[in-house]
Design a protein around this motif. Structure first.
Motif, PDB file in Angstrom:
ATOM      1  N   SER A  19      11.248 -14.399  -1.112  1.00  0.00           N
ATOM      2  CA  SER A  19      11.031 -13.723  -2.471  1.00  0.00           C
ATOM      3  C   SER A  19       9.948 -13.955  -3.070  1.00  0.00           C
ATOM      4  O   SER A  19       9.435 -15.082  -3.285  1.00  0.00           O
ATOM      5  CB  SER A  19      12.335 -13.538  -3.256  1.00  0.00           C
ATOM      6  OG  SER A  19      12.151 -14.726  -3.884  1.00  0.00           O
ATOM      7  N   LYS A  20       9.444 -12.946  -3.735  1.00  0.00           N
ATOM      8  CA  LYS A  20       8.265 -13.518  -4.789  1.00  0.00           C
ATOM      9  C   LYS A  20       8.565 -14.515  -5.753  1.00  0.00           C
ATOM     10  O   LYS A  20       7.789 -15.024  -6.313  1.00  0.00           O
ATOM     11  CB  LYS A  20       7.373 -12.126  -5.410  1.00  0.00           C
ATOM     12  CG  LYS A  20       5.983 -12.377  -5.971  1.00  0.00           C
ATOM     13  CD  LYS A  20       5.324 -11.234  -6.482  1.00  0.00           C
ATOM     14  CE  LYS A  20       6.053 -10.212  -7.289  1.00  0.00           C
ATOM     15  NZ  LYS A  20       5.006  -9.273  -7.765  1.00  0.00           N
TER      16      LYS A  20
ATOM     17  N   ALA B  69       4.336 -14.113  -0.369  1.00  0.00           N
ATOM     18  CA  ALA B  69       5.969 -14.012   0.003  1.00  0.00           C
ATOM     19  C   ALA B  69       6.297 -13.479   1.112  1.00  0.00           C
ATOM     20  O   ALA B  69       7.023 -13.795   1.883  1.00  0.00           O
ATOM     21  CB  ALA B  69       6.361 -13.169  -1.338  1.00  0.00           C
ATOM     22  N   ARG B  70       5.733 -12.260   1.395  1.00  0.00           N
ATOM     23  CA  ARG B  70       5.746 -11.405   2.804  1.00  0.00           C
ATOM     24  C   ARG B  70       5.723 -12.439   3.902  1.00  0.00           C
ATOM     25  O   ARG B  70       6.618 -12.612   4.837  1.00  0.00           O
ATOM     26  CB  ARG B  70       4.990 -10.305   2.886  1.00  0.00           C
ATOM     27  CG  ARG B  70       5.576  -9.313   3.902  1.00  0.00           C
ATOM     28  CD  ARG B  70       4.434  -8.145   3.877  1.00  0.00           C
ATOM     29  NE  ARG B  70       4.549  -7.444   2.510  1.00  0.00           N
ATOM     30  CZ  ARG B  70       3.364  -7.412   1.804  1.00  0.00           C
ATOM     31  NH1 ARG B  70       2.364  -8.061   2.112  1.00  0.00           N
ATOM     32  NH2 ARG B  70       3.681  -6.893   0.564  1.00  0.00           N
TER      33      ARG B  70
ATOM     34  N   SER C 105      -2.661 -11.796  -2.722  1.00  0.00           N
ATOM     35  CA  SER C 105      -1.759 -11.596  -3.683  1.00  0.00           C
ATOM     36  C   SER C 105      -0.251 -12.326  -3.372  1.00  0.00           C
ATOM     37  O   SER C 105      -0.218 -12.739  -2.486  1.00  0.00           O
ATOM     38  CB  SER C 105      -1.209  -9.832  -3.962  1.00  0.00           C
ATOM     39  OG  SER C 105      -0.383  -9.643  -2.806  1.00  0.00           O
ATOM     40  N   MET C 106       0.311 -12.692  -4.381  1.00  0.00           N
ATOM     41  CA  MET C 106       1.394 -13.611  -4.304  1.00  0.00           C
ATOM     42  C   MET C 106       2.706 -12.681  -3.338  1.00  0.00           C
ATOM     43  O   MET C 106       3.463 -13.064  -2.816  1.00  0.00           O
ATOM     44  CB  MET C 106       1.902 -13.650  -5.574  1.00  0.00           C
ATOM     45  CG  MET C 106       1.357 -14.616  -6.386  1.00  0.00           C
ATOM     46  SD  MET C 106       1.183 -16.389  -5.823  1.00  0.00           S
ATOM     47  CE  MET C 106       1.988 -17.524  -6.907  1.00  0.00           C
ATOM     48  N   ASP C 107       2.560 -11.429  -3.599  1.00  0.00           N
ATOM     49  CA  ASP C 107       3.175 -10.411  -2.612  1.00  0.00           C
ATOM     50  C   ASP C 107       2.928 -10.698  -1.215  1.00  0.00           C
ATOM     51  O   ASP C 107       3.859 -10.754  -0.367  1.00  0.00           O
ATOM     52  CB  ASP C 107       3.148  -8.931  -2.892  1.00  0.00           C
ATOM     53  CG  ASP C 107       3.774  -8.715  -4.017  1.00  0.00           C
ATOM     54  OD1 ASP C 107       5.044  -8.913  -4.261  1.00  0.00           O
ATOM     55  OD2 ASP C 107       3.134  -7.856  -4.813  1.00  0.00           O
TER      56      ASP C 107
ATOM     57  N   VAL D  22       8.513 -17.874  -4.731  1.00  0.00           N
ATOM     58  CA  VAL D  22       6.961 -18.212  -4.855  1.00  0.00           C
ATOM     59  C   VAL D  22       6.724 -18.966  -6.087  1.00  0.00           C
ATOM     60  O   VAL D  22       6.044 -19.976  -6.184  1.00  0.00           O
ATOM     61  CB  VAL D  22       5.984 -17.250  -4.237  1.00  0.00           C
ATOM     62  CG1 VAL D  22       4.759 -17.858  -4.377  1.00  0.00           C
ATOM     63  CG2 VAL D  22       6.090 -16.811  -2.645  1.00  0.00           C
ATOM     64  N   TYR D  23       7.130 -17.765  -6.857  1.00  0.00           N
ATOM     65  CA  TYR D  23       6.847 -18.468  -8.455  1.00  0.00           C
ATOM     66  C   TYR D  23       7.605 -19.685  -8.888  1.00  0.00           C
ATOM     67  O   TYR D  23       7.232 -20.436  -9.776  1.00  0.00           O
ATOM     68  CB  TYR D  23       7.233 -17.394  -9.521  1.00  0.00           C
ATOM     69  CG  TYR D  23       5.730 -16.171  -9.403  1.00  0.00           C
ATOM     70  CD1 TYR D  23       4.685 -16.615  -9.937  1.00  0.00           C
ATOM     71  CD2 TYR D  23       5.914 -15.003  -8.993  1.00  0.00           C
ATOM     72  CE1 TYR D  23       3.511 -15.901  -9.990  1.00  0.00           C
ATOM     73  CE2 TYR D  23       4.917 -14.028  -8.933  1.00  0.00           C
ATOM     74  CZ  TYR D  23       3.711 -14.541  -9.411  1.00  0.00           C
ATOM     75  OH  TYR D  23       2.709 -13.594  -9.332  1.00  0.00           O
TER      76      TYR D  23
ATOM     77  N   LYS E 230      -1.092 -18.107  -9.006  1.00  0.00           N
ATOM     78  CA  LYS E 230      -1.825 -18.179  -7.844  1.00  0.00           C
ATOM     79  C   LYS E 230      -2.800 -19.281  -7.923  1.00  0.00           C
ATOM     80  O   LYS E 230      -3.194 -19.874  -6.637  1.00  0.00           O
ATOM     81  CB  LYS E 230      -2.445 -16.970  -7.602  1.00  0.00           C
ATOM     82  CG  LYS E 230      -3.320 -16.504  -6.334  1.00  0.00           C
ATOM     83  CD  LYS E 230      -3.804 -15.283  -6.005  1.00  0.00           C
ATOM     84  CE  LYS E 230      -4.918 -14.896  -6.787  1.00  0.00           C
ATOM     85  NZ  LYS E 230      -5.672 -13.599  -6.282  1.00  0.00           N
TER      86      LYS E 230
END
Length: 206
Positions: A44-45, A38-39, A33-35, A48-49, A55
């Protein structure tokens, strides 16, 4: 010295790429996941976006970025001396470095990841193959043509010969790694595959 805004953005972009590579290889495309990314990237997510709209685009970016790392190997394939007395030694050295590059754990993991998602992203798999392995084969074929022009090899189809050479080297270690999920070879095994593969190739083409 304070890092500029552009510099900070570049650092975040690199951190996202590295985190995405690690997570995709650990969890696969569907499981990532994008989460997660990011983690691991410590951003932050939303960040990333900002760098990658989804994705799929991030996955494509990390897959295609790895083809740039093959440039050194491809340059090596183009640099075999036309030295009849040391042809076997030179080809064996090339074969050993070629094996080291293409059996690197991350390359094997990425290969498995691309194959696992080939039905979902066939164009991406095709582009990775063309920009990476196929480009290497074309370079090797051109090198064999140069050696043939010097009378060191006798080859009718240099691209087929390049595939034969690669197959002799990679069949055992790559298949073992692909089916078992991890490398099964030692450095001594790669030395042996390089020497034996080169001898078999020269028995057919010298």
């Amino acid at each position: 010295m304070e890092t500029s805004g552009q510099g900070r953005s570049a650092l975040k972009h690199q951190a996202i790429m590295e985190a995405a590579t690690a997570v995709f290889m650990e969890k696969g495309y569907a499981g990532t996941s994008m989460d997660d990314i990011a983690r691991l990237a410590a951003v932050s997510k939303q960040t990333v976006y900002k760098h990658f709209s989804d994705k799929e685009k991030l996955f494509a970016a990390i897959v295609l970025a790895t083809t740039d790392r093959l440039d050194t190997t491809i340059d090596l394939l183009a640099d075999i001396p036309t030295d009849a007395a040391n042809l076997e030694e030179n080809l064996t050295r090339l074969a050993r470095e070629f094996l080291a590059s293409l059996t690197h754990p991350q390359v094997i993991q990425l290969r498995r990841l691309i194959i696992a998602n080939a039905d979902v992203f066939p164009d991406l798999g095709t582009e990775w193959y063309q920009r990476g392995f196929e480009r290497g084969l074309a370079t090797l074929a051109a090198t064999f043509q140069r050696l043939a022009d010097e009378g060191l090899l006798h080859i009718d189809d240099t691209l087929l010969a390049a595939n034969h050479f690669s197959g002799l080297l990679l069949w055992i270690p790559v298949n073992q790694a692909m089916f078992t999920g991890r490398a099964q070879h030692t450095d001594a095994d790669l030395d042996r595959y390089a020497a034996a593969g080169t001898r078999a190739f020269l028995a057919a083409y010298r």
